[in-house]
Motif scaffolding. Structure first.
Motif, PDB file in Angstrom:
ATOM      1  N   LEU A   1       0.811  -1.218   0.000  1.00 47.63           N
ATOM      2  CA  LEU A   1       0.000   0.000   0.000  1.00 47.63           C
ATOM      3  C   LEU A   1       0.842   1.263   0.000  1.00 47.63           C
ATOM      4  O   LEU A   1       0.401   2.309  -0.475  1.00 47.63           O
ATOM      5  CB  LEU A   1      -0.927   0.011   1.224  1.00 47.63           C
ATOM      6  N   SER A   2       2.063   1.169   0.538  1.00 49.18           N
ATOM      7  CA  SER A   2       2.911   2.362   0.624  1.00 49.18           C
ATOM      8  C   SER A   2       3.373   2.847  -0.744  1.00 49.18           C
ATOM      9  O   SER A   2       3.604   4.044  -0.937  1.00 49.18           O
ATOM     10  CB  SER A   2       4.130   2.074   1.501  1.00 49.18           C
ATOM     11  N   GLY A   3       3.530   1.919  -1.704  1.00 48.45           N
ATOM     12  CA  GLY A   3       4.038   2.290  -3.019  1.00 48.45           C
ATOM     13  C   GLY A   3       5.486   2.745  -3.013  1.00 48.45           C
ATOM     14  O   GLY A   3       5.953   3.360  -3.976  1.00 48.45           O
ATOM     15  N   GLU A   4       6.226   2.435  -1.955  1.00 43.45           N
ATOM     16  CA  GLU A   4       7.612   2.887  -1.834  1.00 43.45           C
ATOM     17  C   GLU A   4       8.618   1.927  -2.445  1.00 43.45           C
ATOM     18  O   GLU A   4       9.798   2.255  -2.557  1.00 43.45           O
ATOM     19  CB  GLU A   4       7.962   3.097  -0.357  1.00 43.45           C
ATOM     20  N   GLY A   5       8.179   0.731  -2.800  1.00 40.31           N
ATOM     21  CA  GLY A   5       9.103  -0.233  -3.366  1.00 40.31           C
ATOM     22  C   GLY A   5      10.119  -0.700  -2.344  1.00 40.31           C
ATOM     23  O   GLY A   5       9.852  -0.725  -1.140  1.00 40.31           O
ATOM     24  N   PRO A   6      11.332  -1.054  -2.789  1.00 40.31           N
ATOM     25  CA  PRO A   6      12.366  -1.543  -1.861  1.00 40.31           C
ATOM     26  C   PRO A   6      12.740  -0.543  -0.780  1.00 40.31           C
ATOM     27  O   PRO A   6      13.250  -0.927   0.274  1.00 40.31           O
ATOM     28  CB  PRO A   6      13.562  -1.817  -2.786  1.00 40.31           C
ATOM     29  N   GLY A   7      12.485   0.750  -1.018  1.00 41.30           N
ATOM     30  CA  GLY A   7      12.811   1.757  -0.016  1.00 41.30           C
ATOM     31  C   GLY A   7      12.017   1.608   1.272  1.00 41.30           C
ATOM     32  O   GLY A   7      12.409   2.136   2.312  1.00 41.30           O
ATOM     33  N   PHE A   8      10.907   0.882   1.214  1.00 40.79           N
ATOM     34  CA  PHE A   8      10.087   0.673   2.407  1.00 40.79           C
ATOM     35  C   PHE A   8      10.878  -0.033   3.502  1.00 40.79           C
ATOM     36  O   PHE A   8      10.676   0.237   4.689  1.00 40.79           O
ATOM     37  CB  PHE A   8       8.853  -0.157   2.033  1.00 40.79           C
ATOM     38  N   VAL A   9      11.789  -0.923   3.108  1.00 43.65           N
ATOM     39  CA  VAL A   9      12.510  -1.746   4.078  1.00 43.65           C
ATOM     40  C   VAL A   9      13.353  -0.884   5.010  1.00 43.65           C
ATOM     41  O   VAL A   9      13.299  -1.046   6.244  1.00 43.65           O
ATOM     42  CB  VAL A   9      13.401  -2.782   3.362  1.00 43.65           C
ATOM     43  N   HIS A  10      14.120   0.069   4.460  1.00 44.83           N
ATOM     44  CA  HIS A  10      14.979   0.863   5.344  1.00 44.83           C
ATOM     45  C   HIS A  10      14.256   2.072   5.910  1.00 44.83           C
ATOM     46  O   HIS A  10      14.625   2.577   6.972  1.00 44.83           O
ATOM     47  CB  HIS A  10      16.264   1.286   4.610  1.00 44.83           C
ATOM     48  N   ARG A  11      13.199   2.558   5.239  1.00 47.96           N
ATOM     49  CA  ARG A  11      12.436   3.661   5.825  1.00 47.96           C
ATOM     50  C   ARG A  11      11.631   3.200   7.029  1.00 47.96           C
ATOM     51  O   ARG A  11      11.352   3.984   7.931  1.00 47.96           O
ATOM     52  CB  ARG A  11      11.504   4.273   4.781  1.00 47.96           C
ATOM     53  N   HIS A  12      11.239   1.945   7.024  1.00 48.38           N
ATOM     54  CA  HIS A  12      10.490   1.367   8.143  1.00 48.38           C
ATOM     55  C   HIS A  12      11.330   0.234   8.739  1.00 48.38           C
ATOM     56  O   HIS A  12      10.890  -0.908   8.827  1.00 48.38           O
ATOM     57  CB  HIS A  12       9.134   0.851   7.657  1.00 48.38           C
ATOM     58  N   TRP A  13      12.523   0.586   9.182  1.00 50.49           N
ATOM     59  CA  TRP A  13      13.483  -0.428   9.626  1.00 50.49           C
ATOM     60  C   TRP A  13      12.994  -1.172  10.864  1.00 50.49           C
ATOM     61  O   TRP A  13      13.275  -2.365  11.013  1.00 50.49           O
ATOM     62  CB  TRP A  13      14.829   0.227   9.895  1.00 50.49           C
ATOM     63  N   LEU A  14      12.253  -0.497  11.730  1.00 53.06           N
ATOM     64  CA  LEU A  14      11.774  -1.178  12.928  1.00 53.06           C
ATOM     65  C   LEU A  14      10.774  -2.270  12.566  1.00 53.06           C
ATOM     66  O   LEU A  14      10.829  -3.383  13.095  1.00 53.06           O
ATOM     67  CB  LEU A  14      11.141  -0.180  13.894  1.00 53.06           C
ATOM     68  N   ASP A  15       9.873  -1.968  11.640  1.00 51.44           N
ATOM     69  CA  ASP A  15       8.919  -2.977  11.184  1.00 51.44           C
ATOM     70  C   ASP A  15       9.643  -4.147  10.529  1.00 51.44           C
ATOM     71  O   ASP A  15       9.264  -5.307  10.720  1.00 51.44           O
ATOM     72  CB  ASP A  15       7.919  -2.365  10.196  1.00 51.44           C
ATOM     73  N   SER A  16      10.668  -3.837   9.754  1.00 53.47           N
ATOM     74  CA  SER A  16      11.438  -4.897   9.095  1.00 53.47           C
ATOM     75  C   SER A  16      12.127  -5.782  10.119  1.00 53.47           C
ATOM     76  O   SER A  16      12.159  -7.014   9.988  1.00 53.47           O
ATOM     77  CB  SER A  16      12.483  -4.281   8.149  1.00 53.47           C
ATOM     78  N   LEU A  17      12.675  -5.163  11.174  1.00 52.21           N
ATOM     79  CA  LEU A  17      13.344  -5.928  12.216  1.00 52.21           C
ATOM     80  C   LEU A  17      12.364  -6.787  12.996  1.00 52.21           C
ATOM     81  O   LEU A  17      12.667  -7.928  13.358  1.00 52.21           O
ATOM     82  CB  LEU A  17      14.079  -4.971  13.161  1.00 52.21           C
ATOM     83  N   VAL A  18      11.163  -6.245  13.231  1.00 45.07           N
ATOM     84  CA  VAL A  18      10.156  -6.993  13.990  1.00 45.07           C
ATOM     85  C   VAL A  18       9.715  -8.249  13.239  1.00 45.07           C
ATOM     86  O   VAL A  18       9.433  -9.280  13.850  1.00 45.07           O
ATOM     87  CB  VAL A  18       8.951  -6.086  14.302  1.00 45.07           C
ATOM     88  N   VAL A  19       9.659  -8.172  11.910  1.00 44.96           N
ATOM     89  CA  VAL A  19       9.286  -9.357  11.130  1.00 44.96           C
ATOM     90  C   VAL A  19      10.323 -10.460  11.311  1.00 44.96           C
ATOM     91  O   VAL A  19       9.990 -11.639  11.417  1.00 44.96           O
ATOM     92  CB  VAL A  19       9.125  -8.987   9.643  1.00 44.96           C
ATOM     93  N   LEU A  20      11.606 -10.076  11.372  1.00 50.50           N
ATOM     94  CA  LEU A  20      12.664 -11.065  11.560  1.00 50.50           C
ATOM     95  C   LEU A  20      12.759 -11.535  13.008  1.00 50.50           C
ATOM     96  O   LEU A  20      13.052 -12.697  13.266  1.00 50.50           O
ATOM     97  CB  LEU A  20      14.005 -10.470  11.119  1.00 50.50           C
ATOM     98  N   LEU A  21      12.508 -10.625  13.951  1.00 55.51           N
ATOM     99  CA  LEU A  21      12.590 -10.940  15.384  1.00 55.51           C
ATOM    100  C   LEU A  21      11.248 -10.585  16.030  1.00 55.51           C
ATOM    101  O   LEU A  21      11.106  -9.513  16.631  1.00 55.51           O
ATOM    102  CB  LEU A  21      13.724 -10.144  16.038  1.00 55.51           C
ATOM    103  N   PRO A  22      10.254 -11.461  15.906  1.00 56.43           N
ATOM    104  CA  PRO A  22       8.898 -11.116  16.367  1.00 56.43           C
ATOM    105  C   PRO A  22       8.786 -10.864  17.860  1.00 56.43           C
ATOM    106  O   PRO A  22       7.799 -10.280  18.302  1.00 56.43           O
ATOM    107  CB  PRO A  22       8.059 -12.326  15.948  1.00 56.43           C
TER     108      PRO A  22
END
Length: 220
Positions: free
Chosen positions: A67-88
């Motif tokens: 939904l963000s439409g940010e492409g790969p940039g979403f991963v580092h712009r939302h780094w906390l969310d990305s980390l939470v997926v790896l470390l729930p």
């Protein structure tokens, strides 16, 4: 962020279900770690809940990425969310969404002051994160050679002292995974403590400034 965009609407709808899933994940993990003598079906059920909740976290991440439409940039712009997926087990850090989702559903209800909200969020996140870290450290440490963290009480004491940035050093992790958990907890502890300290300082400054304004200019 615009309250009418697709991402905001998704977060309003998914906030409370994801909070429930986060708590179920934490409880199930706790039962798996502390309930070693429980019947096999109970432990299997907890494992199924763990993976089910983790799947919900991944789905939520994927939907917000789309939904963000940010492409790969979403991963580092939302780094906390990305980390939470790896470390729930870091999911409690996202407890902020619970209050916001409840407020969005109660249209017209007054919100707490910003400083009070930050302190509430930090307190809730610190408590849940401390329990999560204690469970993880106990899981990896209690039967390790030369371990000083032998009981869950030891793990809780270690988590509290680490979150408070005291670090007495009487109990310390000795395994690689235990030390990784410690590094993450140290970083989160510093961030949360800084948020609470800064918000409380801002609150006091506002109160003092308001008191001076009410008192008026000093007499000559």
């Amino acid at each position: 962020m615009d309250d009418d965009n697709p991402t905001a609407r998704w977060e309003r709808r998914a906030g409370i279900p994801l909070a429930v899933a986060s708590l179920l994940f934490l409880v199930s993990y706790g039962v798996r770690v502390l309930g070693e003598g429980l019947p096999g079906p109970v432990l299997d059920l907890c494992l199924a809940v763990l993976y089910g909740a983790w799947l919900l976290f991944i789905v939520d991440y994927a939907v917000r990425w789309r939904l963000s439409g940010e492409g790969p940039g979403f991963v580092h712009r939302h780094w906390l969310d990305s980390l939470v997926v790896l470390l729930p087990l870091l999911r409690p850090v996202r407890i902020v969404r619970v209050y916001d989702a409840m407020q969005d559903r109660r249209q017209g209800a007054p919100r707490m002051a910003l400083q009070a909200r930050i302190m509430l969020y930090a307190g809730m996140a610190s408590s849940l994160l401390g329990v999560s870290a204690a469970l993880a450290v106990y899981h990896y440490e209690h039967d390790a050679p030369d371990a000083s963290i032998r009981t869950f009480g030891d793990a809780l004491w270690w988590a509290v002292s680490t979150l408070a940035t005291v670090g007495y050093g009487d109990v310390v992790p000795v395994t690689a995974m235990g030390r990784l958990v410690a590094v993450v907890l140290m970083g989160c502890g510093l961030a949360l403590l800084g948020a609470v300290t800064g918000s409380f300082s801002s609150y006091l400054m506002q109160r003092f400034a308001r008191a001076e304004d009410d008192a008026g200019p000093p007499g000559r």
